[in-house]
Design a protein around this motif. Structure first.
Motif, PDB file in Angstrom:
ATOM      1  N   SER A  59     107.223  60.523  72.620  1.00  0.00           N
ATOM      2  CA  SER A  59     105.798  60.793  72.842  1.00  0.00           C
ATOM      3  C   SER A  59     105.047  60.662  71.524  1.00  0.00           C
ATOM      4  CB  SER A  59     105.610  62.198  73.412  1.00  0.00           C
ATOM      5  OG  SER A  59     104.235  62.495  73.468  1.00  0.00           O
ATOM      6  N   ILE A  60     104.355  59.548  71.386  1.00  0.00           N
ATOM      7  CA  ILE A  60     103.619  59.296  70.143  1.00  0.00           C
ATOM      8  C   ILE A  60     102.508  60.315  69.949  1.00  0.00           C
ATOM      9  CG2 ILE A  60     102.080  57.681  68.976  1.00  0.00           C
ATOM     10  CD1 ILE A  60     103.727  55.440  69.990  1.00  0.00           C
ATOM     11  N   LEU A  61     101.756  60.601  71.011  1.00  0.00           N
ATOM     12  CA  LEU A  61     100.627  61.530  70.889  1.00  0.00           C
ATOM     13  C   LEU A  61     101.100  62.916  70.466  1.00  0.00           C
ATOM     14  CD1 LEU A  61      98.331  60.567  73.884  1.00  0.00           C
ATOM     15  CD2 LEU A  61      97.973  60.130  71.458  1.00  0.00           C
ATOM     16  N   LEU A  62     102.198  63.377  71.048  1.00  0.00           N
ATOM     17  CA  LEU A  62     102.723  64.692  70.685  1.00  0.00           C
ATOM     18  C   LEU A  62     103.169  64.707  69.224  1.00  0.00           C
ATOM     19  CD1 LEU A  62     103.598  67.559  71.429  1.00  0.00           C
ATOM     20  CD2 LEU A  62     105.799  66.596  72.147  1.00  0.00           C
ATOM     21  N   SER A  63     103.893  63.685  68.806  1.00  0.00           N
ATOM     22  CA  SER A  63     104.384  63.626  67.423  1.00  0.00           C
ATOM     23  C   SER A  63     103.242  63.558  66.420  1.00  0.00           C
ATOM     24  CB  SER A  63     105.314  62.424  67.236  1.00  0.00           C
ATOM     25  OG  SER A  63     106.455  62.570  68.033  1.00  0.00           O
ATOM     26  N   VAL A  64     102.261  62.713  66.689  1.00  0.00           N
ATOM     27  CA  VAL A  64     101.104  62.596  65.780  1.00  0.00           C
ATOM     28  C   VAL A  64     100.306  63.893  65.780  1.00  0.00           C
ATOM     29  CG1 VAL A  64      98.943  61.371  65.380  1.00  0.00           C
ATOM     30  CG2 VAL A  64     101.007  60.086  65.923  1.00  0.00           C
TER      31      VAL A  64
ATOM     32  N   GLY B  63     108.974  64.073  58.282  1.00  0.00           N
ATOM     33  CA  GLY B  63     109.973  63.003  58.340  1.00  0.00           C
ATOM     34  C   GLY B  63     110.749  63.012  59.639  1.00  0.00           C
ATOM     35  N   LEU B  64     111.129  64.206  60.099  1.00  0.00           N
ATOM     36  CA  LEU B  64     111.852  64.305  61.371  1.00  0.00           C
ATOM     37  C   LEU B  64     110.976  63.896  62.551  1.00  0.00           C
ATOM     38  CD1 LEU B  64     113.945  67.574  60.951  1.00  0.00           C
ATOM     39  CD2 LEU B  64     114.798  65.246  61.202  1.00  0.00           C
ATOM     40  N   LEU B  65     109.725  64.346  62.537  1.00  0.00           N
ATOM     41  CA  LEU B  65     108.813  63.968  63.632  1.00  0.00           C
ATOM     42  C   LEU B  65     108.584  62.460  63.658  1.00  0.00           C
ATOM     43  CD1 LEU B  65     106.156  66.816  63.458  1.00  0.00           C
ATOM     44  CD2 LEU B  65     107.681  66.322  65.372  1.00  0.00           C
ATOM     45  N   GLY B  66     108.463  61.853  62.485  1.00  0.00           N
ATOM     46  CA  GLY B  66     108.257  60.409  62.421  1.00  0.00           C
ATOM     47  C   GLY B  66     109.488  59.621  62.834  1.00  0.00           C
ATOM     48  N   GLY B  67     110.669  60.152  62.527  1.00  0.00           N
ATOM     49  CA  GLY B  67     111.893  59.419  62.825  1.00  0.00           C
ATOM     50  C   GLY B  67     112.459  59.667  64.202  1.00  0.00           C
ATOM     51  N   LEU B  68     112.293  60.894  64.720  1.00  0.00           N
ATOM     52  CA  LEU B  68     112.916  61.237  66.005  1.00  0.00           C
ATOM     53  C   LEU B  68     111.915  61.373  67.151  1.00  0.00           C
ATOM     54  CD1 LEU B  68     115.457  63.969  64.823  1.00  0.00           C
ATOM     55  CD2 LEU B  68     115.937  61.585  65.398  1.00  0.00           C
ATOM     56  N   GLY B  69     110.628  61.268  66.870  1.00  0.00           N
ATOM     57  CA  GLY B  69     109.628  61.528  67.902  1.00  0.00           C
ATOM     58  C   GLY B  69     109.190  60.329  68.698  1.00  0.00           C
TER      59      GLY B  69
END
Length: 197
Positions: free
Chosen positions: A100-105, A91-97
């Motif tokens: 950098s989309i590639l890093l978050s995914v 949830g944090l990665l999806g909301g605050l990332g």
């Protein structure tokens, strides 16, 4: 636009984690609801916080507060704690990332993959732990371990006495043991006995 991609990635990741791995393996519907609800809630709050230019420290603080509230409300097993933190992290990665989309995914994929492998039924399948009540009061640790290995038919890695009752002649002990080692030893002994005959 990047935020919507990450929201979608988070929903896919949490669905795979809970419906693809947790539910088929553990069959607890109540925790599926909890994992999905916590994830989407954290995603929504983190998404709003990302738009208002607050630091990552606030997001991590939110992570900690939600964890304490949830973990104090009911007793969870250790694998459930791992799923719970994974749901929060996704949830944090999806909301605050958003940067950098590639890093978050990539990090979402890493979290789901590690949990899926570590919680697989075959991963460290022989290792067990349980509380055993022995019908003798055994004060010597080496004798207790030997007795437990004979009772369980397994190699004992750790034995912690939680209660020694000299009046009722019982010992309550928490044991960690390797059941796979005993199966392989028993199989080898069976083969050896067969060869001797």
């Amino acid at each position: 636009m990047n935020a919507y991609v990450l929201f979608a990635a988070d929903l896919v990741a949490i669905s795979v984690l809970t419906l693809g791995f947790y539910l088929p393996r553990h069959r607890r519907r109540d925790l599926v609801v909890a994992f999905l609800g916590v994830n989407v809630g954290v995603l929504a709050v983190a998404g709003v916080l990302a738009q208002v230019e607050v630091g990552a420290g606030l997001g991590l603080g939110l992570f900690g507060v939600l964890s304490i509230i949830r973990l104090r409300s009911t007793e969870l097993e250790q694998h459930e704690v791992a799923y719970y933190f994974a749901a929060l992290a996704l949830g944090l990665l999806g909301g605050l990332g958003d940067s950098s989309i590639l890093l978050s995914v990539g990090l979402m994929t890493l979290i789901v993959t590690v949990i899926a492998i570590a919680d697989a039924p075959g991963f460290l399948a022989g290792y067990r732990e349980q509380t055993v009540v022995v019908d003798r009061a055994i004060t010597d640790e080496a004798a207790l371990v030997a007795h437990l290995e004979g009772m369980l038919g397994a190699r004992v890695h750790h034995a912690a006495v939680s209660r020694l009752d000299l009046v009722n002649d019982t010992t309550t002990v928490h044991v960690r043991f390797d059941a796979a080692a005993s199966r392989s030893t028993a199989a080898a002994a069976t083969l050896e006995n067969g060869a001797v005959r």
